[in-house]
Scaffold this motif. Structure first.
Motif, PDB file in Angstrom:
ATOM      1  N   VAL A  11     -44.355  -2.135  41.208  1.00 15.39           N
ATOM      2  CA  VAL A  11     -42.671  -2.380  41.415  1.00 15.39           C
ATOM      3  C   VAL A  11     -42.467  -2.162  40.220  1.00 15.39           C
ATOM      4  O   VAL A  11     -41.221  -1.398  40.143  1.00 15.39           O
ATOM      5  N   VAL A  12     -42.880  -1.455  39.056  1.00 17.06           N
ATOM      6  CA  VAL A  12     -41.717  -0.562  38.046  1.00 17.06           C
ATOM      7  C   VAL A  12     -41.625   0.635  38.259  1.00 17.06           C
ATOM      8  O   VAL A  12     -40.808   1.461  38.419  1.00 17.06           O
ATOM      9  N   ARG A  13     -42.524   1.499  39.235  1.00 16.10           N
ATOM     10  CA  ARG A  13     -42.535   2.932  39.513  1.00 16.10           C
ATOM     11  C   ARG A  13     -41.755   2.701  40.592  1.00 16.10           C
ATOM     12  O   ARG A  13     -40.599   3.545  40.900  1.00 16.10           O
ATOM     13  N   PHE A  14     -41.487   1.442  41.750  1.00 14.19           N
ATOM     14  CA  PHE A  14     -40.291   2.185  42.465  1.00 14.19           C
ATOM     15  C   PHE A  14     -39.045   1.448  41.924  1.00 14.19           C
ATOM     16  O   PHE A  14     -37.781   2.731  42.737  1.00 14.19           O
ATOM     17  N   LEU A  15     -38.993   1.298  40.676  1.00 13.93           N
ATOM     18  CA  LEU A  15     -37.926   0.555  40.669  1.00 13.93           C
ATOM     19  C   LEU A  15     -37.042   1.235  39.998  1.00 13.93           C
ATOM     20  O   LEU A  15     -35.606   1.541  39.511  1.00 13.93           O
ATOM     21  N   ALA A  16     -38.385   1.975  38.640  1.00 17.05           N
ATOM     22  CA  ALA A  16     -37.801   3.512  38.310  1.00 17.05           C
ATOM     23  C   ALA A  16     -37.157   4.404  39.083  1.00 17.05           C
ATOM     24  O   ALA A  16     -35.998   5.987  38.815  1.00 17.05           O
ATOM     25  N   SER A  17     -37.406   4.607  40.652  1.00 15.75           N
ATOM     26  CA  SER A  17     -36.569   5.455  41.495  1.00 15.75           C
ATOM     27  C   SER A  17     -35.898   5.171  42.627  1.00 15.75           C
ATOM     28  O   SER A  17     -35.584   6.285  43.487  1.00 15.75           O
ATOM     29  N   GLN A  18     -34.484   4.087  41.725  1.00 14.10           N
ATOM     30  CA  GLN A  18     -34.066   3.960  42.836  1.00 14.10           C
ATOM     31  C   GLN A  18     -32.556   4.208  42.023  1.00 14.10           C
ATOM     32  O   GLN A  18     -32.472   3.694  41.000  1.00 14.10           O
ATOM     33  N   TRP A  19     -31.951   4.904  42.684  1.00 11.12           N
ATOM     34  CA  TRP A  19     -30.513   5.250  42.806  1.00 11.12           C
ATOM     35  C   TRP A  19     -29.282   4.847  43.582  1.00 11.12           C
ATOM     36  O   TRP A  19     -29.995   4.739  44.724  1.00 11.12           O
ATOM     37  N   THR A  20     -28.280   4.797  43.249  1.00 12.40           N
ATOM     38  CA  THR A  20     -27.268   4.362  43.333  1.00 12.40           C
ATOM     39  C   THR A  20     -26.138   5.104  43.110  1.00 12.40           C
ATOM     40  O   THR A  20     -25.771   5.984  42.912  1.00 12.40           O
ATOM     41  N   GLU A  21     -25.287   5.738  44.174  1.00  9.54           N
ATOM     42  CA  GLU A  21     -24.516   6.675  44.309  1.00  9.54           C
ATOM     43  C   GLU A  21     -22.978   5.900  45.680  1.00  9.54           C
ATOM     44  O   GLU A  21     -23.014   5.319  46.464  1.00  9.54           O
ATOM     45  N   ARG A  22     -22.237   6.416  44.572  1.00  2.00           N
ATOM     46  CA  ARG A  22     -20.680   6.124  45.318  1.00  2.00           C
ATOM     47  C   ARG A  22     -19.677   6.991  45.162  1.00  2.00           C
ATOM     48  O   ARG A  22     -19.342   7.721  43.549  1.00  2.00           O
ATOM     49  N   ASP A  23     -18.677   7.572  46.056  1.00  2.00           N
ATOM     50  CA  ASP A  23     -17.729   9.229  45.416  1.00  2.00           C
ATOM     51  C   ASP A  23     -18.523   9.783  45.214  1.00  2.00           C
ATOM     52  O   ASP A  23     -18.163  10.441  44.073  1.00  2.00           O
ATOM     53  N   GLY A  24     -19.616   9.887  45.544  1.00  2.00           N
ATOM     54  CA  GLY A  24     -20.935  12.354  44.456  1.00  2.00           C
ATOM     55  C   GLY A  24     -20.970  11.201  43.363  1.00  2.00           C
ATOM     56  O   GLY A  24     -21.680  12.290  43.154  1.00  2.00           O
ATOM     57  N   ILE A  25     -21.300  10.152  42.921  1.00  2.00           N
ATOM     58  CA  ILE A  25     -21.223   9.813  41.790  1.00  2.00           C
ATOM     59  C   ILE A  25     -22.501   8.672  41.382  1.00  2.00           C
ATOM     60  O   ILE A  25     -22.472   7.644  42.576  1.00  2.00           O
ATOM     61  N   GLU A  26     -24.428   9.400  41.224  1.00  2.00           N
ATOM     62  CA  GLU A  26     -25.294   8.694  41.701  1.00  2.00           C
ATOM     63  C   GLU A  26     -25.066   8.429  40.141  1.00  2.00           C
ATOM     64  O   GLU A  26     -24.976   8.899  38.635  1.00  2.00           O
ATOM     65  N   GLN A  27     -25.889   6.937  39.812  1.00  2.00           N
ATOM     66  CA  GLN A  27     -26.262   5.984  38.614  1.00  2.00           C
ATOM     67  C   GLN A  27     -27.703   5.672  38.699  1.00  2.00           C
ATOM     68  O   GLN A  27     -28.201   4.949  40.199  1.00  2.00           O
ATOM     69  N   ARG A  28     -28.804   5.167  37.983  1.00  2.00           N
ATOM     70  CA  ARG A  28     -29.806   4.141  38.500  1.00  2.00           C
ATOM     71  C   ARG A  28     -28.966   3.006  38.761  1.00  2.00           C
ATOM     72  O   ARG A  28     -28.741   2.390  38.604  1.00  2.00           O
ATOM     73  N   THR A  29     -30.185   2.237  39.801  1.00  2.00           N
ATOM     74  CA  THR A  29     -29.404   1.413  40.174  1.00  2.00           C
ATOM     75  C   THR A  29     -29.871   0.027  39.045  1.00  2.00           C
ATOM     76  O   THR A  29     -29.469  -0.869  39.096  1.00  2.00           O
ATOM     77  N   VAL A  30     -31.584  -0.056  38.648  1.00  2.00           N
ATOM     78  CA  VAL A  30     -31.880  -0.485  38.028  1.00  2.00           C
ATOM     79  C   VAL A  30     -32.523   0.143  36.648  1.00  2.00           C
ATOM     80  O   VAL A  30     -33.309   0.982  36.813  1.00  2.00           O
ATOM     81  N   VAL A  31     -31.458  -0.768  35.834  1.00  2.00           N
ATOM     82  CA  VAL A  31     -32.026   1.182  34.694  1.00  2.00           C
ATOM     83  C   VAL A  31     -32.707   0.412  33.635  1.00  2.00           C
ATOM     84  O   VAL A  31     -33.281   1.179  32.618  1.00  2.00           O
ATOM     85  N   GLY A  32     -32.760  -0.950  33.451  1.00  2.00           N
ATOM     86  CA  GLY A  32     -34.276  -1.272  32.679  1.00  2.00           C
ATOM     87  C   GLY A  32     -34.469  -2.600  33.007  1.00  2.00           C
ATOM     88  O   GLY A  32     -34.203  -3.220  34.232  1.00  2.00           O
ATOM     89  N   CYS A  33     -35.033  -3.486  32.141  1.00  2.00           N
ATOM     90  CA  CYS A  33     -35.701  -4.538  32.692  1.00  2.00           C
ATOM     91  C   CYS A  33     -35.958  -5.970  31.129  1.00  2.00           C
ATOM     92  O   CYS A  33     -36.268  -4.902  30.291  1.00  2.00           O
TER      93      CYS A  33
END
Length: 625
Positions: A11-33
């Motif tokens: 779970v932790v490794r998966f969440l650390a690899s998820q990113w969100t993109e809108r308008d060409g800008i990427e950011q971590r989807t889940v940035v912490g716990c």
């Protein structure tokens, strides 16, 4: 290639690899716990977070919270500040630790805010049954207390076996990153399964980018909507939270300037246009102002942009009184776009406004609301400067905080009488300056939510404006903020009880019963004795905050200057007059009054209530006809 990991480590490794993109800008989807550990998760998610941190594996930074409900509020504040593109995960132990998150889940889903909840659960193997804190349902062996999350979540799953984890995680991310479906996402993790090892495929942990699109409404729907708007005489725009989340302020500005249509706002939409924009008329509905409500009363076409039309926005279906009023609703969620029998424009707010403007073919409306807006602002200024009485008014406090708040700073509030006064009186200059959680209006959100907001954007000063009632319900995250070195400015408004419900109690004929923080009078049996000797400032100080005691509005103004200069969380305590009125909304809210009563006050209130009911109406006329 496969990785042998426990379910929690996966779970932790998966969440650390998820990113969100809108308008060409990427950011971590889940940035912490955020989390509080107990016997349900300390050996699972807790161990996985530690291992990732210590070994340099893909990490999910951990923050120790002090209250499970509060940590979900922190995640919600973070998500809203991030325009729903990033959020935090929340982990709790089995039983009460997990069910403490239920209120937070409801708040997130009501407000359409993505938060990821990881409540611990019973043993999947049932080898020890019942375990400590397990609910035994005599009708079904697979029911646990976590099933209470089902109606409160936009997505719910329970991972009984490691093989189920990949599908559950991918479904969770799909909902978290979908603006039309998002809310609380709950993945229940049985405590034995969290620690169970499995050969997970390498592909599960590859970087995955979730693209958040800007869907444009159907072109034929745009043409139909434009035809309705072109035929209007007194149209009104209502900007809701969707206008902020989609970053549609510039598009809304162009649309309003080109068409001349006045723009009112909801609690979530406040700041979509700056308060001094020539088209801005302020809040609408039960917590709105008289100018916007007069325009709503006579509007023949109402254009909703990213609003879900709560009962406050519609003044319990009394706000819109034109006999032929029609609605055009632009919303990314079809469910909200179809409300009030509207012509639905299903799509992103920014994309929809950009599509709708050229379809109006230069149609421009002229209105005479500028003078009324100026008159209302003079009323606001007078409320800000009131100097009567021994105690400052709540309006004075709002005025002082508003003037101390820079354009990029944030005010946070959620419950009591403050949200109504804030929507009427606050002058928002930035789409992110005004953060009032009024979908669930959860007492105790303020400090926890402010923590999440500051974590999302540390460059802004964050002012949590909290009443004594809310403070007493949930102040624990002061400790979390102090421990993490997160600077907040908390304005603690002490009016010795529940001012909002006290006022409402009088309106419904209940004489402020049970709304004051006072000793019980042995003669009357009511809470109308002397005030309680509660020192909330001392309490805040004991939690690690710097405290400034203020006796007047001038003290508060000076204290806020000191708080801005400070490098630590500061609480400013100020007592206010709970009965001092603020300017009203010229609107109504449906709170039923007892139909029969032996109390004269209740009988009088019932008469007034029925008068208000006379203006309620169902909006059944299709918006496109």
């Amino acid at each position: 290639m496969k990785h042998r990991l426990t379910v929690a480590q996966a779970v932790v490794r998966f969440l650390a690899s998820q990113w969100t993109e809108r308008d060409g800008i990427e950011q971590r989807t889940v940035v912490g716990c955020l989390g509080i550990f107990g016997h349900g998760n300390v050996a699972g998610i807790g161990q996985a977070l530690l291992q990732a941190h210590r070994t340099g594996a893909p990490d999910l930074p951990y923050r120790l919270a002090r209250n499970e409900q509060a940590m979900v509020h922190t995640a919600a504040g973070f998500a809203r500040m991030s325009n729903r593109l990033s959020t935090l995960a929340c982990t709790a132990s089995i039983g009460p630790g997990s069910t403490n998150m239920l209120t937070g889940a409801a708040l997130a889903t009501v407000n359409r805010l993505p938060v990821l909840l990881l409540p611990s659960d019973v043993f999947a193997t049932r080898v020890a049954d019942p375990v400590l804190q397990q609910l035994e349902d005599r009708r079904a062996g697979d029911v646990t207390v976590n099933d209470a999350f089902r109606p409160l979540s936009s997505f719910f799953d329970r991972v009984w076996r490691p093989e189920q984890l990949p599908a559950a995680l991918l479904s969770a991310m799909r909902v978290l990153t979908d603006p039309a479906e998002t809310g609380a996402v709950t993945l229940c993790l049985p405590q034995d399964v969290q620690a169970e090892a499995y050969e997970f495929p390498d592909e599960l942990f590859a970087k995955r980018v979730w693209h958040v699109t800007r869907p444009a409404p159907d072109p034929l729907a745009v043409e139909r909507a434009a035809a309705v708007i072109r035929g209007a005489h007194r149209p009104l725009i209502i900007a809701g939270g969707g206008a902020v989340y989609s970053e549609a302020s510039a598009a809304l500005d162009r649309f309003a300037r080109a068409t001349g249509i006045p723009v009112a706002d909801t609690q979530a939409g406040k700041g979509a246009l700056s308060w001094d924009h020539p088209s801005a008329v302020g809040g609408v509905g039960a917590t709105g102002n008289p100018v916007a409500n007069r325009l709503a009363r006579h509007a023949d076409v109402v254009i909703g942009v990213g609003t879900r039309y709560s009962d406050f926005t519609t003044a319990s279906y009394t706000a819109f009184q034109h006999p032929d009023v029609r609605f055009v609703n632009l919303n990314v969620t079809a469910f909200d776009a179809g409300k009030l029998s509207a012509l639905p424009l299903v799509g992103d707010a920014r994309a929809g406004l950009n599509a709708l403007l050229p379809a109006l073919h230069g149609r421009r409306f002229t209105g005479d609301f500028a003078a009324d807006v100026a008159k209302w602002q003079a009323t606001v200024e007078k409320a800000y400067r009131r100097k009567e009485g021994d105690l400052p008014t709540q309006a004075e406090v709002i005025g002082v905080v508003n003037e101390a708040c820079g354009a990029r700073d944030v005010v946070v509030q959620a419950a009591g009488s403050l949200p109504g006064d804030l929507q009427r009186l606050w002058r928002a200059r930035d789409p992110k300056q005004y953060h009032v959680e009024y979908g669930y209006s959860c007492m105790g959100f303020e400090i926890a939510g402010a923590l999440g907001i500051k974590m999302a954007d540390p460059s802004r000063e964050v002012f949590a404006l909290v009443g004594d009632g809310s403070y007493l319900m949930m102040s624990q995250e002061i400790v979390t903020a102090v421990a993490e070195g997160v600077k907040l400015i908390v304005v603690l408004v002490d009016n010795q009880g529940f001012a909002s419900i006290g006022n409402l109690s009088e309106q419904v004929g209940s004489q402020r019963f049970g709304t004051a923080y006072r000793y019980r009078d042995p003669r009357s049996g009511d809470y109308d004795g002397d005030p309680l000797p509660v020192d909330l400032a001392a309490n805040a100080e004991s939690l690690g905050a710097a405290v400034i005691r203020c006796r007047s509005a001038a003290d508060l103004a000076e204290g806020l200057k000191r708080a801005r200069e400070a490098d630590r969380l500061t609480v400013l305590h100020i007592a206010t007059d709970p009965r001092a009125p603020a300017p009203g909304s010229e609107s109504w809210w449906d709170v039923p009054v007892a139909e029969v009563s032996t109390l004269h006050s209740t009988g009088e209130a019932r008469i007034e209530y029925l008068a208000g009911k006379n203006d309620q109406r169902h909006h059944l006329r299709p918006g496109g006809l």
